[in-house]
Design a protein around this motif. Structure first.
Motif, PDB file in Angstrom:
ATOM      1  N   UNK A 232      -6.991 -13.127 -53.041  1.00 17.18           N
ATOM      2  CA  UNK A 232      -7.517 -13.942 -54.136  1.00 17.18           C
ATOM      3  C   UNK A 232      -6.794 -15.275 -54.093  1.00 17.18           C
ATOM      4  N   UNK A 233      -7.564 -16.346 -53.888  1.00 14.48           N
ATOM      5  CA  UNK A 233      -6.998 -17.690 -53.790  1.00 14.48           C
ATOM      6  C   UNK A 233      -7.554 -18.577 -54.884  1.00 14.48           C
ATOM      7  N   UNK A 234      -6.717 -19.480 -55.352  1.00 13.03           N
ATOM      8  CA  UNK A 234      -7.167 -20.495 -56.305  1.00 13.03           C
ATOM      9  C   UNK A 234      -7.281 -21.831 -55.588  1.00 13.03           C
ATOM     10  N   UNK A 235      -8.460 -22.445 -55.656  1.00 16.65           N
ATOM     11  CA  UNK A 235      -8.689 -23.725 -54.986  1.00 16.65           C
ATOM     12  C   UNK A 235      -7.960 -24.826 -55.750  1.00 16.65           C
ATOM     13  N   UNK A 236      -7.155 -25.603 -55.030  1.00 17.30           N
ATOM     14  CA  UNK A 236      -6.412 -26.688 -55.670  1.00 17.30           C
ATOM     15  C   UNK A 236      -6.941 -28.061 -55.270  1.00 17.30           C
ATOM     16  N   UNK A 237      -7.776 -28.123 -54.236  1.00 12.29           N
ATOM     17  CA  UNK A 237      -8.348 -29.404 -53.816  1.00 12.29           C
ATOM     18  C   UNK A 237      -9.596 -29.161 -52.989  1.00 12.29           C
ATOM     19  N   UNK A 238     -10.578 -30.037 -53.148  1.00  7.82           N
ATOM     20  CA  UNK A 238     -11.802 -30.015 -52.351  1.00  7.82           C
ATOM     21  C   UNK A 238     -11.969 -31.400 -51.746  1.00  7.82           C
ATOM     22  N   UNK A 239     -12.219 -31.452 -50.439  1.00  2.64           N
ATOM     23  CA  UNK A 239     -12.411 -32.740 -49.761  1.00  2.64           C
ATOM     24  C   UNK A 239     -13.843 -32.825 -49.253  1.00  2.64           C
ATOM     25  N   UNK A 240     -14.400 -34.024 -49.261  1.00  2.00           N
ATOM     26  CA  UNK A 240     -15.791 -34.186 -48.856  1.00  2.00           C
ATOM     27  C   UNK A 240     -16.731 -33.687 -49.936  1.00  2.00           C
ATOM     28  N   UNK A 241     -17.959 -33.401 -49.548  1.00  2.00           N
ATOM     29  CA  UNK A 241     -18.973 -32.955 -50.495  1.00  2.00           C
ATOM     30  C   UNK A 241     -18.937 -31.432 -50.647  1.00  2.00           C
TER      31      UNK A 241
END
Length: 211
Positions: free
Chosen positions: A95-104
């Motif tokens: 189980x991971x928590x997203x801390x950043x999204x790059x691009x679309x």
């Protein structure tokens, strides 16, 4: 956003069975939890005959609702029971928590590259900032979107970088671009010199999405 996943590896001599089993579990989970699940065959980076299941949840409320539905499902119990003897051990879950999204932001693409490393401690804030910066740089030079996540259960302080492409040719191009980029090499060298991650624990897996 949370990323829920499970990793399954075939027992010796059962590799031909695990693919169809994984696809069946994927379809059942999508219907039962109300969230879309994807299934993957591991091309490299994990033991032979390894498959993965992944899904995205808006938060813990969404996650728990799906798990409760499974816990009370007789069909789920029957389906998981059919895995007896096919797997070399119980599926390992993450189980991971997203801390950043790059691009679309977009649904997972056909090929997925996942890199995993364990933070060494020290200045965790600086390590997470570096983790985001290096993913942003990879997106800048390749044009491929990605995300950075951190373990929310299981082994703590693990960081995951994930990036996807549609074709094997695009995967080739991305790897060549990254490996030949001096700034990327410098960033990785700086992280090593600063002791941001535990030596010897970094790993990478390349996955292909199943139909």
């Amino acid at each position: 956003m949370l990323i829920q996943s499970a990793e399954m590896t075939a027992a010796p001599g059962r590799s031909s069975e695990i693919g169809p089993l994984t696809a069946g579990i994927r379809d059942f989970l999508s219907a039962e939890t109300g969230r879309e699940w994807w299934s993957w065959a591991v091309l490299a980076g994990r033991p032979f005959g390894t498959y993965m299941l992944t899904s995205r949840a808006d938060g813990y409320t969404d996650l728990v609702a799906g798990q409760v539905a499974l816990a009370t499902s007789a069909d789920w119990a029957k389906l998981t029971g059919s895995a007896a003897g096919v797997l070399n051990q119980p599926a390992e879950t993450y189980l991971n928590e997203v801390i950043a999204v790059t691009g679309e932001p977009a649904p997972p693409k056909q090929f997925l590259t996942i890199t995993r490393a364990t933070m060494a401690g020290g200045d965790i804030g600086a390590t997470l900032a570096w983790s985001t910066q290096v993913m942003e740089h990879v997106t800048k030079i390749t044009g491929n979107s990605g995300n950075v996540s951190m373990s929310a259960a299981g082994r703590f302080f693990d960081v995951f970088w994930a990036s996807g492409v549609d074709t094997a040719e695009e995967l080739d191009a991305a790897m060549q671009t990254i490996n030949g980029d001096a700034e990327y090499v410098e960033m990785v060298s700086a992280a090593g010199a600063a002791g941001m991650f535990v030596d010897g624990l970094a790993e990478r897996a390349i996955l292909v999405k199943m139909p």
